[in-house]
Design a protein around this motif. Sequence first.
Motif, PDB file in Angstrom:
ATOM      1  N   PHE A  42      60.620  -1.457 -32.332  1.00 44.51           N
ATOM      2  CA  PHE A  42      60.844  -1.619 -30.897  1.00 44.51           C
ATOM      3  C   PHE A  42      59.558  -1.991 -30.166  1.00 44.51           C
ATOM      4  CE2 PHE A  42      61.534   0.341 -26.588  1.00 44.51           C
ATOM      5  CZ  PHE A  42      62.476  -0.585 -26.168  1.00 44.51           C
ATOM      6  N   PHE A  43      59.738  -2.773 -29.098  1.00 40.31           N
ATOM      7  CA  PHE A  43      58.642  -3.119 -28.190  1.00 40.31           C
ATOM      8  C   PHE A  43      58.943  -2.480 -26.835  1.00 40.31           C
ATOM      9  CE2 PHE A  43      56.911  -5.806 -24.807  1.00 40.31           C
ATOM     10  CZ  PHE A  43      55.576  -5.885 -25.176  1.00 40.31           C
ATOM     11  N   PRO A  44      58.239  -1.427 -26.458  1.00 39.33           N
ATOM     12  CA  PRO A  44      58.563  -0.719 -25.209  1.00 39.33           C
ATOM     13  C   PRO A  44      58.393  -1.605 -23.979  1.00 39.33           C
ATOM     14  CG  PRO A  44      57.196   0.647 -26.629  1.00 39.33           C
ATOM     15  CD  PRO A  44      57.202  -0.731 -27.226  1.00 39.33           C
ATOM     16  N   GLN A  45      59.440  -1.624 -23.159  1.00 39.64           N
ATOM     17  CA  GLN A  45      59.421  -2.323 -21.875  1.00 39.64           C
ATOM     18  C   GLN A  45      60.441  -1.639 -20.972  1.00 39.64           C
ATOM     19  OE1 GLN A  45      62.450  -3.870 -22.252  1.00 39.64           O
ATOM     20  NE2 GLN A  45      62.458  -3.971 -24.464  1.00 39.64           N
ATOM     21  N   SER A  46      61.037  -2.343 -20.042  1.00 36.48           N
ATOM     22  CA  SER A  46      61.853  -1.671 -19.030  1.00 36.48           C
ATOM     23  C   SER A  46      63.109  -1.014 -19.595  1.00 36.48           C
ATOM     24  CB  SER A  46      62.251  -2.667 -17.936  1.00 36.48           C
ATOM     25  OG  SER A  46      62.999  -3.743 -18.480  1.00 36.48           O
TER      26      SER A  46
END
Length: 439
Positions: free
Chosen positions: A381-385
């Motif tokens: 996962f790539f943390p964002q909104s």
Amino acid sequence: MSASPCTRSSTASERCAPGSPARPDPTAMSDAAPTTVHEPDPLRVTRWSPRVRWRLLPWWARVILVYLAARAVTTVFLLILADLQGPNAWTGAHPGLLEYSNLWDSRWYELIAGWGYPSELPRTDTGQVAENAWAFMPVYPLVVRAVASLGLGWDAAAVLVSFAAGLGAALVFHRLMIRFLEPDRAMFAVVIFCVAPVAPIMQLGYAEALGFLLLATVLLLLVKRQYAWLFPIVLVWSFTRPGALAFALTLGLHWIVRWVRRADDPFPVGERWLAAAAAVFTAAAGVGWLVAAWVVTGDLHAYTDTELAWRSAYLGPVELVPFAGWFASGDWWLGQPWGTIAVVGLIVAFAMVLLLPAVRRLGVDLRLWLVSYALYLLAVFFPQSSTFRILAPMFPLAGALAVPRARWYRWSLVVVLLALQYGWLVIAWSIQGRDWTPP
């Protein structure tokens, strides 16, 4: 024959005649055998008070009422924000509740229900895979399409399916929590589940609610060691929401724990084979959607490249490198060295949370799921909104938050969670200009 003595309290006219029986002395009777005073039964006196009536309800009725109350509050939030919503890519200004409840990815699901998946991946001007329907799994849109065929429009059917699945998830979650917590704590865990910051997703046109229901079910089956039932549920879940690969790791760790503890907790040969088969099957099902995308498009990386298309808005064209997304996100948001420090700090903090007594009360299997899902997110996962929505499958942690019994704590926690829920809707769901914060 001598007569019995008369009572001392007798008056002259009441004195016994010779040979007559003595009158009983009231004072003596009171001293010898005090009269029992029947106090009114508090339960009967207050049987119609809200608290007693609540306790007399069956567990499922209480869960339903909690869920309905939570969804009513969320509906008020949605109505307020819908009235404030300006024109956007999906609606005009001031959309109705159902229309407002189907923004963002909801429209991808509607597209899938009507047109299916592309056999050829769309490309950007630079040749990279563009955002497309392969990022979204098929079970939810197919269920919504079936419900919509009964005469409902897409928006109403999508909300109805999510609402019903969320209710089912709350009911199953209660049965999961009651295995580890006392009844009042298990019920408050359900309250937390229903008012959590991302709980509105259970009445929006997203697949999460259906995913929650299936996840809660497989966790309950795991705890009850009903391995055979895992096969059909896992298969459906694997084509509803990502996460089956994490559960495969959970099953593998569960098998190891049971093997190590077999002297104290018998692990029959039949259960060993069944649990192992369930782990292998879950791992295979976890890559099933990747294989489906490959077969249809002819591109082995169709699914992963599609997922990376959403990441390219932050980083540009990138390859999927396991365990790199969080550090890349930390660098994007905070720069170096603070980005890396923040990620390492989060990992350490999460490990410490797992050691808390309140979390340990949830049992080994649920903690194995929390560890497995955390590792899965750390890997891909790539943390964002959308981070908070992606973290929602860690909902068993609600059981740990439900342990304190102080009334002030519970009411304060509900108020805080509802405030965070409204904030999440404002930041992630409502659309303002060229919004880059999808939920």
